[in-house]
Enzyme design. Structure first.
Site, PDB file in Angstrom:
ATOM      1  N   GLY A 125       0.505  -1.599  -0.459  1.00  0.00           N
ATOM      2  CA  GLY A 125      -0.051   0.419   0.174  1.00  0.00           C
ATOM      3  C   GLY A 125       1.008   1.343   0.095  1.00  0.00           C
ATOM      4  N   SER A 144      -6.181  10.622   9.504  1.00  0.00           N
ATOM      5  CA  SER A 144      -7.097   9.763   8.293  1.00  0.00           C
ATOM      6  C   SER A 144      -8.046  10.336   8.353  1.00  0.00           C
ATOM      7  CB  SER A 144      -8.001   8.608   8.700  1.00  0.00           C
ATOM      8  OG  SER A 144      -8.769   8.710   7.605  1.00  0.00           O
ATOM      9  N   TYR A 173     -11.289   2.914  14.546  1.00  0.00           N
ATOM     10  CA  TYR A 173     -10.123   3.680  13.531  1.00  0.00           C
ATOM     11  C   TYR A 173     -10.557   4.556  14.130  1.00  0.00           C
ATOM     12  CZ  TYR A 173      -8.033   4.192   9.487  1.00  0.00           C
ATOM     13  OH  TYR A 173      -6.876   4.551   8.346  1.00  0.00           O
TER      14      TYR A 173
END
Length: 348
Positions: free
Chosen positions: A13, A172, A194
């Site tokens: 990734g 994020s 998360y």
């Protein structure tokens, strides 16, 4: 002098794409260390990097950031190998057991918040967390606490008088303040571990700057945007691969209206790579550096103000220090118990 760079979660990734970009741009010499949990996948990643960069120096380090003992072993190994670290990329992360709210998705699809929904997954994504062998919440341990402990352990090679070093976190757009609670930093009571861990990452970066800047260590936060990686595919595990492929034209269309749809790991690593070229002391500790891609496919980096406060970050840092003290004591007690054959009445 060669720069020493360590990247966690480097075998696939965004992490692997970053390593490829660092080596491709390596004009002054670079010593790169891939720090990952899975040894075989890391060896495969190293082989792939050396195939395109045969003269590169690429080391391997096994570390599972969800395991306290693994982090401590890895840190000892790093301090034996290197007398300094110039840049530490804190990139490893998990989103286990993602649950996709189909009803909320279709509701959002025909609302004014459709772009925000695609860009941040807000309101449509939850996870079921687990507990590690150390008794910590798995997402919190993997995404944040293991990295925090690694930084603490690597102070001797990160902090040196007369030079600067850099910490770069992969956060994020899913880092929502509403998912994080100071009285539940591990997110034991919620269903968005998360999101909580990524908001905690933003807070921790600010706290680390407050604590370490005078020692020449600077911390920055990045957001890779919406990238098609295993993490993204895992959101809909039963979704056939060919359907993801069919959705790509839709994603490219959405990218005309939002620059956060980076889509590829290469594009998603833009901010991570850009920060490596900057002077750490010149960066804004309150900014999240975003990887962005225009509708025409051009990559660039842009800072965006984070929804964080210094006082909250300081309180969070104190809680992490206390948790660190607790887990170290528990680990020491276990080692003593093991050394002495266990408590009476128990098998060792």
């Amino acid at each position: 002098m060669k720069k020493v760079v360590l990247v966690t979660g480097a075998n696939s990734g965004i992490g692997l794409a970053l390593c490829e970009r660092l080596l491709s741009d390596d004009t002054e010499g670079l010593q790169l260390c891939l720090a990952c949990r899975n040894v075989q996948r890391t060896e495969d990643a190293r082989s792939a990097l050396l195939a395109s960069h045969p003269e590169a120096q690429v080391d391997l380090l096994q570390v599972d950031t969800s395991s306290i003992s693994s982090v401590l072993r890895a840190a000892r190994d790093v301090k034996l190998r290197y007398d300094r670290l110039d840049c530490l990329y804190l990139n490893a992360g998990i989103m286990p057991n993602p649950e996709f709210d189909i009803k909320a998705f279709f509701k959002g699809l025909f609302s004014s918040k459709v772009i925000t929904m695609f860009a941040t997954a807000e309101g449509i994504l939850t996870q079921r967390d687990a507990v590690t062998a150390d008794g910590l919440q798995e997402v919190f341990a993997t995404n944040l606490f293991g990295h925090f402990l690694l930084v603490r352990e690597l102070e001797p090679v990160l902090c040196h008088p007369g030079r600067t070093s850099q910490l770069v976190w992969t956060s994020s757009s899913n880092a929502h303040r509403s998912a994080f609670k100071l009285d539940d930093i591990q997110h034991k009571k919620g269903n968005q571990p998360y999101s909580s861990s990524k908001y905690a990452t933003d807070l921790l970066s600010l706290a680390l700057n407050n604590h370490y800047n005078k020692q020449g260590l600077y911390s920055s936060v990045t957001c890779p945007g919406f990238v098609m990686t295993k993490l993204a595919y895992g959101i809909l595990p039963s979704f056939p691969a060919f359907l993801w492929t069919m959705l790509l034209p839709l994603f490219w269309l959405i990218r005309i209206f939002t620059n956060t749809f980076t889509l590829s790991p290469y594009n998603g690593s833009e901010a991570l790579f850009w920060l490596f070229k900057q002077k750490p002391e010149s960066l804004d500790p309150y900014a999240k550096y975003q990887s962005l891609t225009s509708g025409l496919g051009n990559n660039y980096t842009q800072p965006r103000k984070m929804d964080i406060k210094l006082e909250v970050s300081k309180l969070f840092y104190k809680k992490l220090l206390q948790l660190e003290s607790d887990v170290r004591k528990e680990l020491t007690d276990k080692e003593k118990q093991s050394h002495h054959g266990g408590p009476a009445g128990c098998e060792s």
